[in-house]
Structure formats: C-alpha cells, structure tokens
Design an enzyme around this catalytic site. Structure first.
Site, PDB file in Angstrom:
ATOM      1  CE  LYS A 157       5.987  -4.986 -11.716  1.00 53.43           C
ATOM      2  NZ  LYS A 157       5.369  -3.670 -11.415  1.00 53.43           N
ATOM      3  CD  GLU A 168      -7.824  -8.201  -1.113  1.00 51.63           C
ATOM      4  OE1 GLU A 168      -7.491  -8.522  -2.267  1.00 51.63           O
ATOM      5  OE2 GLU A 168      -7.052  -8.213  -0.147  1.00 51.63           O
ATOM      6  CB  CYS A 220      -3.066  -8.222   2.075  1.00 49.57           C
ATOM      7  SG  CYS A 220      -1.632  -8.195   3.148  1.00 49.57           S
ATOM      8  CD  GLU A 253       3.071 -13.790   2.250  1.00 48.61           C
ATOM      9  OE1 GLU A 253       1.892 -13.815   2.628  1.00 48.61           O
ATOM     10  OE2 GLU A 253       4.015 -14.290   2.872  1.00 48.61           O
TER      11      GLU A 253
END
Ligand code: NAP
Ligand code: MG
Length: 493
Positions: free
Chosen positions: A199, A404, A307, A273
C-alpha cells in the site's frame, strides 16, 4: 547558545547580483496519467469492491492529478488471496535464476521510463525534479538490480542455513520516497521468493501505480505483486490480515507502535522503519564549506521530508559563528518553488496536513523561546510551502529539539567537547542516523562508534547504496533494509 540578533540577518546579501536564473521547467506534456486508477490485483487493474475513490493532488498547485481507488477490507482480502495463489502456483515454483530474470526486467524498465517516473514523482509528491531524477529513480532501479543479483545465490548469501521464503509480505510505505520505498520493499521480497501486497501513501500513489504497469508489461505471473491504494485504514487491514506472513512498514513511530502491538502474539515477521531526529555534528577542524553544503543537503533538500534528515545541528563553539553565517548565506541562495524546475532546491510540502504540522512546530518553537531565522526567498502563492528555517536559542528540553518535524527546519546548538556532543546527540528517543564533520579520522571513529544511530555519515550526508543496510535503534525501528540484512528480513531459516 546563539543570541537573537545573531540569527536575524535576513536580506543581507543579494547573491545573484540582481539577476536570477531563468525558469527551466521539465515538460510534463508527454506524461500520460489516467483520470482514475484502480487497485492492481492478480495482474489486473481492479475496481474497488465498494466503488470508492479519493483524489491525489499536486501539492505545488493544489490541483487534482487523478482519482485513486480507496481500498476496503474486501479489496485487501482479494489482494492477499491473489498473492497467496501467486506464491503457491507460480513464484515458489520458479528457480532463483528465473525470479532474477523478472526482477532485472523491472529494473531495466524503470531505467527506460526514468524521465516519466521522475516527473510523476515530482508532480504527485512535490519534490524537486533534480532530486527525483538524480536520486529517487536511479536508486529505485539500483535496488532492483542489486536484489536481482541475489535471487539465485541465497545459499551463498546465507551458507548452511537453508534459507526459505516467508510467503506473503504485506508492505506499507510513506509519502517521502514513494517509488524508492516500494523498491526497497518489493525487490528483496521477490528475490527471496515471496509475493507481496503493497500500500502506497494516500498522497503519493501514482509512481507505485506506474510501477504496476511495468510489472504487467514485464509479464510477472499474476498475484506476485499487488498494489492496494487507500488511507491508514487500508494499511491496517493489511497488517491484521491473517494470511500475511510478514509485515514491512515504513512510516511514523506512532503508527509503527500500533502495528507492533497488532502483530504481537502472531507468527508474522516484522520490520519497522520509523522516525528520526538526527544529529549533524560539526567539529572545529571540519572543512566548513563542505560541511555547510552537507548541512543544507541533510535538512533542506527534499523539504526535510527525510526520516534520516540531519535536523539537529551541533557546532563546536570555536567555529559556531562562522558556520552560522555561512549557513545563513547559503540558505538565502536556496530556491523554493516549482518542483518541475531544474533550478529548484526546495519543492512543495507534501500535503496541507504536513504543512500544518510544520507550522505548528514553528509556532511552538517561538513560544518556547527559540530564535527563528527564515530565508527571505519568494514563495509561490498557491500550493504548500515552507522557507528553509533555522532555529537557535534552544536546548535539549525544547520539543522542537526532541520531536520529529519532518520539514525544512533545522535547530542549531553549540558544544565544547566530544563527550558533551555525544551526550546531547544521543539524548532523543530516536536513533536512525547521524553525521560527523571533521578533518581527523580518529575523531570520526570516536564519535561514530558512540552515536546510537543505525547509519552515521562522515564528511557527507544522505548517501544511499543498495548494498548498505539501513535502519534504526530505539524508537526508530526494528530490523534493517538494504544489503544482506534486508534480504534476510524476507527469509526464514
Ligand atoms: P504514517 O502516518 O505512519 O504513514 C505511513 C504509511 O502508513 C502510509 O501509507 C499510511 O497511510 C499508513 N498508515 C497510517 N495509519 C496506519 C495504520 N493504522 N495501520 C497501517 N498503516 C497505516 O507516516 P507519514 O506521516 O505518512 O510518514 C512520515 C513518517 O515516516 C515520518 O515519521 C518518517 O520519519 C517516517 N519515515 C521513516 C523512514 C525510515 O526508513 N525509517 C523512511 C521514510 C519515512 P496514509 O498515507 O493513507 O496515511
Ligand atoms: Mg499527491
């Protein structure tokens, strides 16, 4: 800590001496997008069971690019059944050599259609064409080439361990590197002998659907690769489907934790991840101009939608003023705008939602007492944009230093000794990546061996290679992708 006056130096320089680059946009005229995209199940484009679609936009213009199928539980079930059938009937019966042939074919076809892929990636996700053309697409092909090479050598890769495929892999990817994340997931899975249901993210499904066209043209047996599009709920159906043997997820730590809980107690293999908050460390003996380029590359290119972005800058006190000045000068010269223009350094923020997240963090940074410097570059009227931003006067306890942001926003702090910077760099729940800039090899070894991060670059930043494993410590994830580590994640022994 840097003082307010020192960070506020906007409009000081006119880099272009009064002239600007002429626009050099890549033409999208020969890229053919359909108005509507279905799921790709069992080798065919398939209507969604419930007939629902959603729009994917161009974040630089806010215009609709196409309608895309919204996957329900029934669609996911059909895709998993197709993948199981593809595994039992075809893929598990092929030799490694024959599997490799198909994977090589996919790699070559990506290369042949590289320009088309790069343009669609920039249209759908907002990243500068320079990045999609020079990084995303060539690396995607490289991952398929690399793993094709292992398909007939699994016994050599893992001697005396009798490697066997896991079965059907459910894979969920984010919006920052859509084609490349698909390559990282599909290539090792196929090489190891698995079939997949993948997906893509809601805002960037188009290059995956183009990849589906390639998979059809490459004549892969039906059901070996399936794409189901949709939002988070569709991803959740994949994760919880009882006939999935392995879940591979790249995305936020929040969703990663939910997935971890959902597969706990099942036999499903799992790789995650997740997010990051990397430290980029500049020692006082570093080549400073090179370091400034690395800092800019590490956080501002690709809008900070990375990331492993170097989002926390630590500069040794003796060179802090010089690095800050050089960095601000360089930030003033960055071009923000049309992702299809080859001069563009920073493209559009991927979605309105992400723009809101970044702006909320900027406000939070100000409220926490941060000193904010933003480049004075012009910003287009339509679309989602953030000028490159530097925030000083912050400390370890500030939320903008801990959390983040996933945008072109860099915090800057100083340090005196290696011990101090290691302490600060490791003081985060994440541990995905980091960078060190110094002239001395011994300092590189000292710092890199003490940083709790899966990947640490020295005198460079954001470099990827299919042979090299990638992944995080702590809340940045479980397992590795890339290299032999990434292959073993799709095997049982
Ligand atoms: P996200 O919300 O976690 O979404 C990632 C993917 O998961 C998307 O396809 C998303 O679908 C889907 N999803 C959402 N909720 C789900 C659920 N409950 N169950 C299953 N799937 C679900 O992350 P994002 O905000 O889109 O992406 C940015 C994040 O990804 C950042 O935190 C970044 O650090 C991380 N990231 C990590 C790496 C790495 O290699 N470590 C690489 C790239 C990005 P929708 O798109 O429809 O929401
Ligand atoms: Mg889009």
């Amino acid at each position: 800590m840097l003082k307010e006056t020192e960070l506020k130096r906007p409009n000081r320089l006119n880099f272009t001496g009064g002239w600007n680059y002429d626009p050099a946009p890549e033409s999208a005229s020969n890229v053919k997008l359909k108005e509507t995209y279905q799921h790709f199940i069992n080798g065919k484009f398939t209507e969604p069971e419930e007939g629902k679609y959603f729009a994917t936009l161009n974040p630089a213009t806010e215009e609709k690019l196409a309608d895309v199928a919204d996957g329900s539980a029934a669609d996911v079930d059909a895709a998993v059944k197709a993948a199981r059938n593809g595994y039992n009937k075809y893929w598990s019966k092929l030799s490694g050599r024959d599997r490799a042939r198909y994977i090589y074919r996919i790699a070559r076809m990506i290369q042949e259609r590289a320009r088309e892929f790069a343009i669609i990636e920039s249209l759908d996700g907002g990243k500068p064409i320079r990045e999609s053309r020079d990084v995303d697409v060539p690396l995607s092909a490289a991952y398929f080439f690399y793993y094709a090479g292992w398909a007939d050598k699994l016994e050599y890769a893992f001697p005396n361990r009798n490697p066997k495929p896991v079965g059907v892999a459910g894979q969920i990817i984010p919006w920052n590197f859509p084609l490349m994340m698909a390559a990282w997931k599909i290539a090792p899975a196929l090489a190891a002998g698995n079939t997949v249901v993948l997906k893509p993210a809601e805002t960037t499904p188009l290059t995956c659907l183009k990849l589906a066209e390639i998979i059809q043209e490459a004549d892969l047996p039906p059901g070996v690769v399936n794409f189901v599009t949709g939002a988070g709920a569709t991803g959740s159906e994949i994760v919880s489907h009882p006939d999935i043997d392995k879940v591979a997820f790249t995305g936020s730590t929040k969703v990663g934790k939910m997935i971890h809980k959902s597969v706990a107690g099942t036999n499903k293999k799992l790789t995650l991840e997740l997010g990051g908050k990397a430290a980029n460390i500049v020692m006082d003996d570093a080549p400073l101009d090179q370091a400034v380029e690395g800092i800019v590359n590490g956080i501002f290119f690709n809008q900070g939608h990375v990331c492993c972005a170097g989002s926390r800058l630590f500069v040794q006190e003796g060179v802090a003023d010089t690095v800050r000045d050089k960095l601000i000068d360089r930030m003033e010269s960055l071009i923000v705008g049309d992702p299809l223009d080859k001069n563009t350094d920073i493209g559009a923020i991927n979605s309105q939602k992400q723009l809101q997240t970044i702006n909320n963090y900027l406000e939070l940074g100000l409220n926490e007492g941060g000193e904010i410097y933003q480049s004075s570059c012009p910003i287009p009227d339509k679309g989602y944009w953030v000028a490159p931003t530097l925030i000083g006067n912050v400390s370890q306890s500030h939320r903008i230093v801990q959390e983040e942001i996933f945008g072109p926003v860099l915090t800057i702090q100083t340090f005196r000794t290696p011990a101090e910077v290691i302490e600060k760099a490791n003081n985060t729940p994440y541990g995905l990546s980091g960078g060190v800039w110094t002239d001395k090899g011994s300092k590189i070894f000292n710092l890199t061996s003490q940083l709790r991060a899966g990947v640490v670059w020295a005198n460079t930043y954001n470099k990827f290679d299919p042979t090299s494993p990638f992944g995080g410590y702590k809340e940045s994830g479980i397992g590795r992708e890339g290299g032999l580590h990434g292959l073993s994640a799709y095997l049982k022994f």
